[in-house]
Design a protein around this motif. Structure first.
Motif, PDB file in Angstrom:
ATOM      1  N   LYS A 120      -6.151  11.643   2.335  1.00  0.00           N
ATOM      2  CA  LYS A 120      -5.466  11.069   1.288  1.00  0.00           C
ATOM      3  C   LYS A 120      -5.642   9.629   1.434  1.00  0.00           C
ATOM      4  CE  LYS A 120      -1.005  10.755  -1.198  1.00  0.00           C
ATOM      5  NZ  LYS A 120       0.452  11.170  -1.203  1.00  0.00           N
ATOM      6  N   ILE A 121      -5.348   8.775   2.710  1.00  0.00           N
ATOM      7  CA  ILE A 121      -5.690   7.752   3.036  1.00  0.00           C
ATOM      8  C   ILE A 121      -7.172   7.182   2.432  1.00  0.00           C
ATOM      9  CG2 ILE A 121      -5.573   5.941   4.601  1.00  0.00           C
ATOM     10  CD1 ILE A 121      -3.292   7.175   5.663  1.00  0.00           C
ATOM     11  N   TYR A 176      -7.609   7.037  -0.924  1.00  0.00           N
ATOM     12  CA  TYR A 176      -7.006   5.955  -1.597  1.00  0.00           C
ATOM     13  C   TYR A 176      -8.041   4.830  -1.363  1.00  0.00           C
ATOM     14  CZ  TYR A 176      -2.537   7.211  -3.784  1.00  0.00           C
ATOM     15  OH  TYR A 176      -1.738   7.590  -4.405  1.00  0.00           O
ATOM     16  N   ARG A 177      -8.558   4.620  -0.053  1.00  0.00           N
ATOM     17  CA  ARG A 177      -9.663   3.484   0.119  1.00  0.00           C
ATOM     18  C   ARG A 177     -10.794   3.667  -0.623  1.00  0.00           C
ATOM     19  NH1 ARG A 177     -11.958   0.773   5.084  1.00  0.00           N
ATOM     20  NH2 ARG A 177     -14.094   0.184   4.482  1.00  0.00           N
ATOM     21  N   LEU A 214     -10.787   4.570  -3.698  1.00  0.00           N
ATOM     22  CA  LEU A 214     -10.224   3.880  -5.026  1.00  0.00           C
ATOM     23  C   LEU A 214     -10.301   2.644  -4.959  1.00  0.00           C
ATOM     24  CD1 LEU A 214      -7.377   6.417  -6.348  1.00  0.00           C
ATOM     25  CD2 LEU A 214      -9.556   5.853  -7.302  1.00  0.00           C
ATOM     26  N   ILE A 264      -3.018  -0.098  -4.939  1.00  0.00           N
ATOM     27  CA  ILE A 264      -3.530   1.023  -5.867  1.00  0.00           C
ATOM     28  C   ILE A 264      -2.127   1.705  -6.266  1.00  0.00           C
ATOM     29  CG2 ILE A 264      -4.586   3.188  -6.317  1.00  0.00           C
ATOM     30  CD1 ILE A 264      -6.435   0.990  -5.854  1.00  0.00           C
ATOM     31  N   ARG A 265      -2.058   1.440  -7.650  1.00  0.00           N
ATOM     32  CA  ARG A 265      -0.788   1.937  -8.279  1.00  0.00           C
ATOM     33  C   ARG A 265      -1.389   3.153  -9.244  1.00  0.00           C
ATOM     34  NH1 ARG A 265       1.221  -3.351  -8.162  1.00  0.00           N
ATOM     35  NH2 ARG A 265       2.945  -3.710  -6.574  1.00  0.00           N
ATOM     36  N   ALA A 324      -2.039   6.375  -8.999  1.00  0.00           N
ATOM     37  CA  ALA A 324      -3.101   7.074  -8.630  1.00  0.00           C
ATOM     38  C   ALA A 324      -2.356   8.593  -8.520  1.00  0.00           C
ATOM     39  CB  ALA A 324      -3.886   7.157  -7.285  1.00  0.00           C
ATOM     40  N   LEU A 339      -8.350  12.466  -5.688  1.00  0.00           N
ATOM     41  CA  LEU A 339      -7.497  11.622  -6.394  1.00  0.00           C
ATOM     42  C   LEU A 339      -8.088  10.944  -7.637  1.00  0.00           C
ATOM     43  CD1 LEU A 339      -6.241   8.859  -3.658  1.00  0.00           C
ATOM     44  CD2 LEU A 339      -5.113  10.925  -4.656  1.00  0.00           C
ATOM     45  N   LEU A 376      -7.565   7.822 -10.772  1.00  0.00           N
ATOM     46  CA  LEU A 376      -6.819   6.892 -11.135  1.00  0.00           C
ATOM     47  C   LEU A 376      -7.076   6.771 -12.599  1.00  0.00           C
ATOM     48  CD1 LEU A 376      -4.943   4.393 -10.397  1.00  0.00           C
ATOM     49  CD2 LEU A 376      -7.227   3.095 -10.042  1.00  0.00           C
TER      50      LEU A 376
END
Length: 150
Positions: free
Chosen positions: A65-66, A69-70, A72, A105-106, A108, A124, A126
């Motif tokens: 998950k991390i 996010y990276r 994204l 990042i908000r 997602a 993910l 976004l």
């Protein structure tokens, strides 16, 4: 010279008053379209530092998950690349490349999270319509709708 000075003082006085005697109406303007971007993060299951398989799975889930996010953040903000090369006797002695990304990042959402062979995968998405809605709640970017002068 005296007349010039009087005209200058009058212009500054009138110009200063004109800026205060108005009412500005603002309106929020939405973009015409909102893109959606996706990212996939991978994490190995076997190399997680846990004894129990169930703990390894949980750690790999979080790591994937991390990683997503990276990815994204890289798509939204870009990567900062710094590189350096050392030359000694006309030959490359040392070559270094560093990459980093920084951002928030908000909005997602996790589309899928699943094991795939020796890895755990998280997908993910976004949606910038969601990002815009979140941004509106805190920043409220606006444009001038109408100005009324008095």
């Amino acid at each position: 010279m005296k007349h010039l000075m009087l005209c200058l003082v009058a212009a500054l006085t009138l110009g200063g008053c004109a800026g205060r005697d108005r009412y500005v109406q603002w309106e929020t303007e939405a973009p015409e379209s909102f893109p959606k971007i996706t990212a996939i993060g991978y994490a190995p299951l076997d190399s997680q530092p846990a004894k129990e398989q169930s703990q390894k799975v949980l750690m790999a889930m979080q790591a994937s998950k991390i990683a997503a996010y990276r990815e994204l953040a890289e798509q939204v903000y870009g990567q900062n690349i710094s590189a350096g090369t050392s030359v000694n006797d006309w030959m490359v002695a040392d070559d270094k490349v560093k990459a980093s990304v920084s951002g928030v990042i908000r909005g997602a959402r996790v589309v899928k999270s699943y094991p795939a062979g020796d890895h755990y995968v998280t997908e993910l998405e976004l949606d910038f319509a969601q990002v815009w809605a979140l941004y509106q709640q805190t920043h409220r970017p606006q444009k001038v709708k109408d100005i009324t002068y008095f």
